[in-house]
Structure formats: C-alpha cells, structure tokens
Design a protein around this motif. Structure first.
Motif, short mmCIF file in Angstrom:
data_model
loop_
_atom_site.label_atom_id
_atom_site.label_comp_id
_atom_site.label_asym_id
_atom_site.label_seq_id
_atom_site.Cartn_x
_atom_site.Cartn_y
_atom_site.Cartn_z
N ALA A 13 0.83 -1.21 0.00
CA ALA A 13 0.00 0.00 0.00
C ALA A 13 0.86 1.26 0.00
O ALA A 13 0.55 2.24 -0.68
N ILE A 14 1.96 1.26 0.76
CA ILE A 14 2.85 2.43 0.79
C ILE A 14 3.46 2.67 -0.58
O ILE A 14 3.49 3.81 -1.07
N VAL A 15 3.95 1.60 -1.21
CA VAL A 15 4.55 1.76 -2.54
C VAL A 15 3.52 2.30 -3.53
O VAL A 15 3.79 3.26 -4.26
N GLU A 16 2.35 1.69 -3.56
CA GLU A 16 1.34 2.11 -4.54
C GLU A 16 0.91 3.56 -4.31
O GLU A 16 0.75 4.33 -5.27
N ASP A 17 0.72 3.95 -3.05
CA ASP A 17 0.30 5.32 -2.77
C ASP A 17 1.39 6.33 -3.09
O ASP A 17 1.12 7.40 -3.65
N VAL A 66 8.32 6.82 2.94
CA VAL A 66 8.49 6.50 1.51
C VAL A 66 9.27 5.19 1.42
O VAL A 66 10.04 4.86 2.33
N PRO A 67 9.11 4.44 0.33
CA PRO A 67 9.85 3.18 0.19
C PRO A 67 11.34 3.45 -0.03
O PRO A 67 11.73 4.45 -0.62
N THR A 68 12.17 2.53 0.42
CA THR A 68 13.60 2.54 0.10
C THR A 68 13.83 1.66 -1.12
O THR A 68 12.91 0.96 -1.59
N ASP A 69 15.07 1.66 -1.63
CA ASP A 69 15.39 0.75 -2.73
C ASP A 69 15.09 -0.69 -2.35
O ASP A 69 14.60 -1.48 -3.15
N ARG A 70 15.38 -1.03 -1.09
CA ARG A 70 15.12 -2.39 -0.62
C ARG A 70 13.62 -2.69 -0.60
O ARG A 70 13.19 -3.80 -0.93
N GLY A 71 12.83 -1.69 -0.24
CA GLY A 71 11.38 -1.85 -0.25
C GLY A 71 10.84 -2.05 -1.65
O GLY A 71 9.97 -2.91 -1.88
N TYR A 72 11.36 -1.26 -2.61
CA TYR A 72 10.93 -1.43 -4.01
C TYR A 72 11.32 -2.81 -4.52
O TYR A 72 10.56 -3.45 -5.26
N ARG A 73 12.52 -3.28 -4.15
CA ARG A 73 12.95 -4.59 -4.63
C ARG A 73 12.03 -5.69 -4.11
O ARG A 73 11.63 -6.59 -4.86
N LEU A 74 11.66 -5.63 -2.83
CA LEU A 74 10.73 -6.62 -2.29
C LEU A 74 9.38 -6.53 -2.99
O LEU A 74 8.74 -7.54 -3.28
N PHE A 75 8.95 -5.31 -3.27
CA PHE A 75 7.68 -5.11 -3.98
C PHE A 75 7.73 -5.76 -5.36
O PHE A 75 6.80 -6.48 -5.76
N VAL A 76 8.80 -5.52 -6.10
CA VAL A 76 8.92 -6.07 -7.45
C VAL A 76 9.00 -7.60 -7.41
O VAL A 76 8.37 -8.30 -8.19
N ASP A 77 9.78 -8.12 -6.46
CA ASP A 77 10.00 -9.57 -6.42
C ASP A 77 8.83 -10.36 -5.84
O ASP A 77 8.55 -11.47 -6.28
N ARG A 78 8.14 -9.79 -4.84
CA ARG A 78 7.15 -10.57 -4.09
C ARG A 78 5.72 -10.07 -4.23
O ARG A 78 4.77 -10.83 -4.10
N LEU A 79 5.57 -8.76 -4.43
CA LEU A 79 4.24 -8.18 -4.27
C LEU A 79 3.58 -7.70 -5.55
O LEU A 79 2.37 -7.65 -5.64
N SER A 80 4.39 -7.30 -6.52
CA SER A 80 3.77 -6.70 -7.71
C SER A 80 3.19 -7.78 -8.61
O SER A 80 3.76 -8.85 -8.76
N ARG A 81 2.06 -7.48 -9.17
CA ARG A 81 1.46 -8.33 -10.19
C ARG A 81 1.50 -7.54 -11.49
O ARG A 81 0.97 -6.44 -11.57
N VAL A 82 2.16 -8.10 -12.50
CA VAL A 82 2.29 -7.38 -13.78
C VAL A 82 0.91 -7.12 -14.35
O VAL A 82 0.10 -8.04 -14.51
N LYS A 83 0.63 -5.86 -14.61
CA LYS A 83 -0.69 -5.48 -15.12
C LYS A 83 -0.83 -5.95 -16.57
O LYS A 83 -0.02 -5.58 -17.41
N PRO A 84 -1.85 -6.73 -16.88
CA PRO A 84 -2.06 -7.07 -18.28
C PRO A 84 -2.50 -5.84 -19.07
O PRO A 84 -3.26 -5.01 -18.56
N TYR A 319 6.06 0.01 -11.34
CA TYR A 319 6.77 -1.16 -11.84
C TYR A 319 5.87 -2.15 -12.56
O TYR A 319 6.22 -2.62 -13.66
N PRO A 320 4.70 -2.52 -12.02
CA PRO A 320 3.86 -3.50 -12.74
C PRO A 320 3.48 -3.02 -14.15
O PRO A 320 3.57 -3.79 -15.11
N GLY A 321 3.05 -1.76 -14.26
CA GLY A 321 2.66 -1.24 -15.56
C GLY A 321 3.83 -1.10 -16.51
O GLY A 321 3.74 -1.40 -17.71
N THR A 322 4.98 -0.64 -15.98
CA THR A 322 6.17 -0.44 -16.82
C THR A 322 6.69 -1.77 -17.34
O THR A 322 7.03 -1.90 -18.52
#
Length: 340
Positions: A13-17, A66-84, A319-322
């Motif tokens: 939620a923090i990353v998305e907001d 705000v997210p750190t680089d480490r937070g973004y990495r966890l988001f990309v690896d574990r949390l993000s769902r690539v938007k179709p 990240y998911p959209g990109t």
C-alpha cells in the motif's frame, strides 16, 4: 524476510500510494485508502517494523514514509502483479508499429511509443550486427575500378563500403562476384563468416581471384569488424515530472549518463528476450544512475535477442505497468522484424 502477510500488505500500500501521489504516506491515509482490516495504531506498528528492517524511511519530520530501494525490490520480487495490457493498449501498440517503413522508422517509433506509454525515458538499441545474419549482398558498379558493397542484415540493418579494385572489371565479372558472395554468405551469422570469405578467395576462378581478394578484405570489414552499436532515446523531458525526492534532488548525474551511449548500451545491450531485468537504485553499477531505476528486456525472434530496449526513471515508478509495457513492446518489435 521475517515479514508476515499484513506487513507485506502495508508495504504494498505504501509503494502504490507513494508512486501515485508523490507524497510521503502516513498510517491514517493507508487505513482510509486501503482495506487493511486493522487500526491506524496497528498500521503504525507495522510501519515501524518496516522502517527498522530498511524497507521504508522517513524523508523528513513529517509523519509520512516512503519506500527505500530495498522496499521497491521486495515489492517487485514478491508483491507486484504485472498489469495485463488492455485490448485497446495492445491495438494501439500494434497500429503504431506496423506503419513503420524501414528499420530506422521501427526504432524511432518504438522509442517514442515506449516514452509515451510509460512516461519515462525510453532507450532502444538498434539490432546488433554481432547477432545478425546476412540477408543479401549487393555490388553496385560506380566505375570500372570501384564498387559499392551493400550488406543487408536479416534485421534490416544496412552497411555500405567502397571497394577499390586493383584493375578495371567488366560488368559480367561483377555479376559473377555478386552471385558467388551471395551463394556463399547469405543466411550465415556475421560472426561465422570469416572462413567462408576465405573460401571464396580460394575457390574463385583465376580470372576472378584478384577482384575477389580485394573484395574479401572489404567483406571482412563489413561483416566482422566491430561496428558502432547505436541507440535511440526519447522522453528525457519526462524526468522533470517527478517530485523533490526523485533523483535525490538533482537531475544532472542522470542527464550526464544519458549522454553517454556506452553507458546506455551497457544498461540494455546485454538483455535477453526471455527475461525482464529491473535494476533499482543502488543496484545500478553506474554511479550516476544510483538514484534511478531501469526496466529492460531484449527483443528478437525466439530466445535470441537482436537488441535491447527499456526505460529509465525514478525509483518511484509504476513497476507492474512499466514491466508489462516494456515486455509487450519488445514482443511486437521482435515479431515485426521477423515478418520483414
């Protein structure tokens, strides 16, 4: 990782907001905007754990994080769902690219499209000759002692060289030379042509050998010697769209990196068409890009990448959209080059 599902949901939620608003995110806003199912006090406790673990930080005295680089990495690896991509987005990509008339047009349409869709800086590498095959070789007489050698690769790249012959050559000899080089070399990977070029000289009839010997030197220069790899860039103005926290307050290092083609080629030129690479902040080996993120992939037919493409922007990126857009555009470019 030591983070339970609730804390991961808070991080998501923090990353998305933060990506959406460019503003540090507080616990009250999270509870109001997301169905977390817990009280603001619980969210504050979870945020404290996330901060202690290095996934979020407090940029100044405000209550937001705000997210750190480490937070973004966890988001990309574990949390993000690539938007179709929607059917409309896919049709728009296809229509925009299929109108291209030649390779230059394909590359420039692709880089503009990527910049527009992602609202980031887009980088597209021209198909690498090192990974290309010979489609056709043309010999164009300019005079009796001078030819223009034109090499067309299977990717559409074209290379031209002048051939200064040792003696005047009649038109029928030029025709023979053209036939022989095409029979021997068409369809071969450029990197595999040196022994074939040598065989052309050894197998030539006596009356063709002087001209073929000279031509072979130019053929090797054209087919094998290191070529300048090229890139196209678009969307640099998109860098100014962000907030004060993007790029640590200074665009200068990013702009300096973008001016160096070697730097950009290193970022995207090694990409494979079967994988998408995401480099976040300090994961970038290039010092000037430590405040940026890069999403890249290769394009081409099958697993063999002919070149790379990608986007560069702030770590505060969708990240998911990109990732979805970069993958989709790469696939369409690969299909287009394969068809043509």
């Amino acid at each position: 990782m030591g983070l339970d599902d609730r804390k991961l949901a808070v991080l998501r939620a923090i990353v998305e907001d933060y990506v959406a608003t460019q503003e540090p995110v507080g616990s009250k806003a999270l509870v109001e905007r997301h169905q977390l199912g817990v009280s603001p006090a619980t969210v504050r406790n979870d945020m404290a754990v996330l901060e202690e673990e290095g996934y979020i930080r407090q940029p100044h005295t405000s209550a937001g994080r705000v997210p750190t680089d480490r937070g973004y990495r966890l988001f990309v690896d574990r949390l993000s769902r690539v938007k179709p991509l929607s059917p409309a987005e896919r049709r728009a990509i296809e229509r925009f690219l299929v109108g291209a008339v030649d390779l230059d047009d394909v590359v420039h349409r692709t880089v503009r499209l990527l910049a527009q869709l992602t609202r980031q800086v887009a980088v597209v590498q021209y198909p690498s000759l090192a990974r290309s095959s010979v489609r056709h070789l043309e010999l164009v007489p300019i005079s009796t002692t001078r030819l223009m050698l034109v090499m067309i690769a299977d990717t559409g790249r074209v290379e031209q060289r002048l051939v200064e012959l040792p003696a005047p050559v009649p038109a029928d000899v030029v025709t023979d030379l053209r036939r022989l080089v095409n029979e021997k070399l068409v369809g071969s990977r450029l990197s595999e042509t040196p022994p074939l070029v040598q065989a052309l000289v050894e197998e030539s009839a006596a009356h063709l050998r002087p001209a073929m010997t000279t031509l072979s030197t130019v053929l090797l220069e054209t087919l094998v010697e290191r070529h300048e790899e090229r890139i196209a860039l678009a969307g640099t103005a998109n860098l100014t769209r962000g907030g004060l926290l993007d790029f640590q307050g200074s665009l200068r290092p990013i702009l300096e990196a973008l001016e160096e083609e070697v730097v950009m080629l290193k970022l995207i030129g090694e990409a494979e068409s079967t994988t998408t690479r995401v480099l976040i902040g300090d994961e970038n080996e290039i010092d000037n890009l430590r405040a940026a993120s890069v999403v890249s992939t290769g394009y081409g037919s099958g697993a063999a990448a002919l070149g790379g493409l990608g986007v560069l922007g702030p770590t505060r990126m969708d990240y998911p959209g990109t990732i979805a857009t970069v993958r989709a555009v790469a696939r369409y470019v690969g299909e287009l080059l394969a068809q043509n």
